[in-house]
Scaffold this active site. Structure first.
Site, PDB file in Angstrom:
ATOM      1  N   CYS A 236      38.428 -22.044   2.257  1.00  0.00           N
ATOM      2  CA  CYS A 236      38.450 -23.351   2.923  1.00  0.00           C
ATOM      3  C   CYS A 236      39.850 -23.944   3.023  1.00  0.00           C
ATOM      4  O   CYS A 236      40.307 -24.354   4.099  1.00  0.00           O
ATOM      5  CB  CYS A 236      37.494 -24.321   2.235  1.00  0.00           C
ATOM      6  SG  CYS A 236      37.902 -24.703   0.518  1.00  0.00           S
TER       7      CYS A 236
ATOM      8  N   HIS B  21      35.127 -25.531   9.117  1.00  0.00           N
ATOM      9  CA  HIS B  21      35.506 -25.131   7.764  1.00  0.00           C
ATOM     10  C   HIS B  21      35.107 -23.696   7.489  1.00  0.00           C
ATOM     11  O   HIS B  21      34.348 -23.085   8.245  1.00  0.00           O
ATOM     12  CB  HIS B  21      34.864 -26.067   6.738  1.00  0.00           C
ATOM     13  CG  HIS B  21      33.365 -26.039   6.751  1.00  0.00           C
ATOM     14  ND1 HIS B  21      32.602 -25.981   5.615  1.00  0.00           N
ATOM     15  CD2 HIS B  21      32.459 -26.075   7.789  1.00  0.00           C
ATOM     16  CE1 HIS B  21      31.311 -25.989   5.937  1.00  0.00           C
ATOM     17  NE2 HIS B  21      31.196 -26.042   7.243  1.00  0.00           N
TER      18      HIS B  21
ATOM     19  N   HIS C 118      36.061 -28.412  -1.898  1.00  0.00           N
ATOM     20  CA  HIS C 118      35.849 -27.889  -0.553  1.00  0.00           C
ATOM     21  C   HIS C 118      36.479 -28.835   0.458  1.00  0.00           C
ATOM     22  O   HIS C 118      36.423 -30.063   0.294  1.00  0.00           O
ATOM     23  CB  HIS C 118      34.354 -27.733  -0.260  1.00  0.00           C
ATOM     24  CG  HIS C 118      34.087 -27.024   1.032  1.00  0.00           C
ATOM     25  ND1 HIS C 118      34.493 -25.739   1.267  1.00  0.00           N
ATOM     26  CD2 HIS C 118      33.473 -27.444   2.189  1.00  0.00           C
ATOM     27  CE1 HIS C 118      34.135 -25.370   2.484  1.00  0.00           C
ATOM     28  NE2 HIS C 118      33.514 -26.391   3.057  1.00  0.00           N
TER      29      HIS C 118
END
Length: 429
Positions: free
Chosen positions: A31, A96, A84
């Site tokens: 990510c 993402h 994240h």
């Protein structure tokens, strides 16, 4: 100055790129690696990891996000802090690299999973968005959603909301007022439906409406499991009772103790007064303990104790302890030995041997329950205290019984006495 739209456009080119832990190149991204790479290609340098990226720039409220802003989430509840990150695209969406096995993709901030884990938005210095609204920057909010879309973004089906009047009314209010995801989530969690149903019950109800095929398969598996547990416990379940147990297991996530408490109600004797499973083993142990202690127990008492055992309301240790207390009360002269772990069948064994020998009976036909044995060991003295007969006294008591005179032992004794008398008279040697 980098354009937020150009950052989003570049990120789109890597849609589907596989997730690679530590990846920060087109061959594979994690990510924060995707974020660092895309921003870097647009002339904006960012730290490598999520925990550092969240410290860049300024905080942005969800309804003020614009393309190129960063959005952060806490997806690992075992550790506090962001783990994240994604790039906001506009329209309530972000791009993402989510996790191993899933390539770069677009998700919605309105999804229940991400709403629950939202940590914040950040605006990176040196990134701008299209001019609009006369203020030089476009400040986007989530798009207007209809009832179907709003229901789906929260992980629930439209049909599920319609099945719950309270939530259906809430959904319509959310559409009319275009609530933010945060407000919608807060209102649902404040509903009577949420408060009255635990997490497992809520999931089961949603599954039944959103994925009926999976719900049906889950229920069928629970029915099979319920019947297996019933057999193990020794319970006899009708199909209706099995269905009820299965539904409670799925809806309320019943644990082993709760299942046992339910099954205990259906422990029943077979025609030959036997029980199966755990209940049957308990019944055998209760009968054996009671017999060893010289305590008479009824079938109903055994059944009740087996039921309580399966339901978790008692234990075998407690049942045996109760029987030992009863034995101590029935045989007060031996209360101390019983309390120390002795059994009355063993304590009465010498009396059994005498009675068997004197009456010419098999020892297996006599036990502590035999009237003569019980009378001998429970005799009370003149002072009203327990005073069991000695073995000598017991032997004489047996011989005083008219039945003894008909035994071979009596005949042998008579012959011996007669021989002694004749010998005294000099008639025999």
């Amino acid at each position: 100055m980098a354009s937020g739209e150009s950052i989003v456009e570049l990120a789109r080119k890597y849609m589907g790129t596989k997730y690679v832990w530590g990846g920060a190149a087109p061959g594979g991204f994690d990510c924060s690696g995707l974020v660092q790479y895309v921003f870097g290609k647009n002339g904006v340098n960012l730290p490598r990891v999520t925990y550092d990226q969240i410290n860049v720039g300024e905080s942005v409220q969800p309804n003020k996000l614009r393309p190129g802003d960063l959005v952060f989430f806490d997806t690992d509840r075992k550790r506090s802090g962001p783990d994240h990150v994604g790039i906001y695209m506009g329209g309530g969406k972000f791009i993402h690299a989510p996790r191993p096995g899933a390539g770069v993709k677009v998700s919605s901030l309105s999804e229940g999973y991400y709403m629950d884990r939202w940590m914040g938005g950040r605006r990176v210095p040196g990134v701008s968005a299209s001019a609009a609204a006369g203020d030089g920057e476009a400040l986007e909010v989530a798009p207007k959603l209809d009832a179907n879309e709003l229901a789906e973004t929260y992980g629930m089906s439209y049909s599920f909301f319609k099945s719950q009047p309270e939530l259906w009314k809430m959904l319509n209010g959310a559409v009319e007022g275009q609530w933010t995801p945060e407000k919608f989530q807060a209102e649902i969690k404040n509903s009577n439906w949420w408060k009255k149903n635990g997490s497992t019950a809520r999931k089961a109800q949603m599954m039944a409406k959103t994925d009926p095929a999976t719900y049906k398969a889950t229920m069928e598996a629970a029915r099979v499991s319920a019947q297996q547990m019933a057999v193990k416990a020794g319970a006899v379940l009708s199909q209706k009772n099995a269905d009820t147990l299965a539904k409670n297991m799925v809806t309320f996530g019943w644990n082993e103790a709760q299942v046992g408490n339910f099954l205990g109600q259906y422990i029943k004797f077979a025609e030959n007064k036997t029980l199966g499973g755990i209940a049957g083993m308990a019944a055998k142990e209760i009968r054996k303990t009671a017999n060893d202690l010289g305590v008479a127990v009824t079938d109903q008492s055994i059944l009740n104790n087996a039921q309580y055992l399966v339901r978790g309301l008692t234990s075998m240790e407690k049942i045996q302890g109760s029987l030992r207390q009863q034995a101590a009360g029935l045989y007060p002269a031996f209360a101390e030995q019983i309390g120390a772990g002795a059994g009355m069948q063993d304590l009465a064994a010498p009396y059994v041997q005498v009675l068997a020998s004197e009456l010419g009976l098999p020892e297996t036909d006599i036990d502590v329950f035999s009237p003569k044995i019980k009378a001998a060991i429970n005799r009370m003295g003149p002072d009203g205290k327990p005073a069991p007969l000695s073995l000598t006294e017991f032997t004489q008591m047996v011989r005083d019984d008219p039945a003894w005179r008909k035994t071979p032992a009596a005949a042998n004794q008579a012959m011996a006495i007669g021989r002694q008398v004749l010998a005294g008279m000099g008639l025999v040697k």
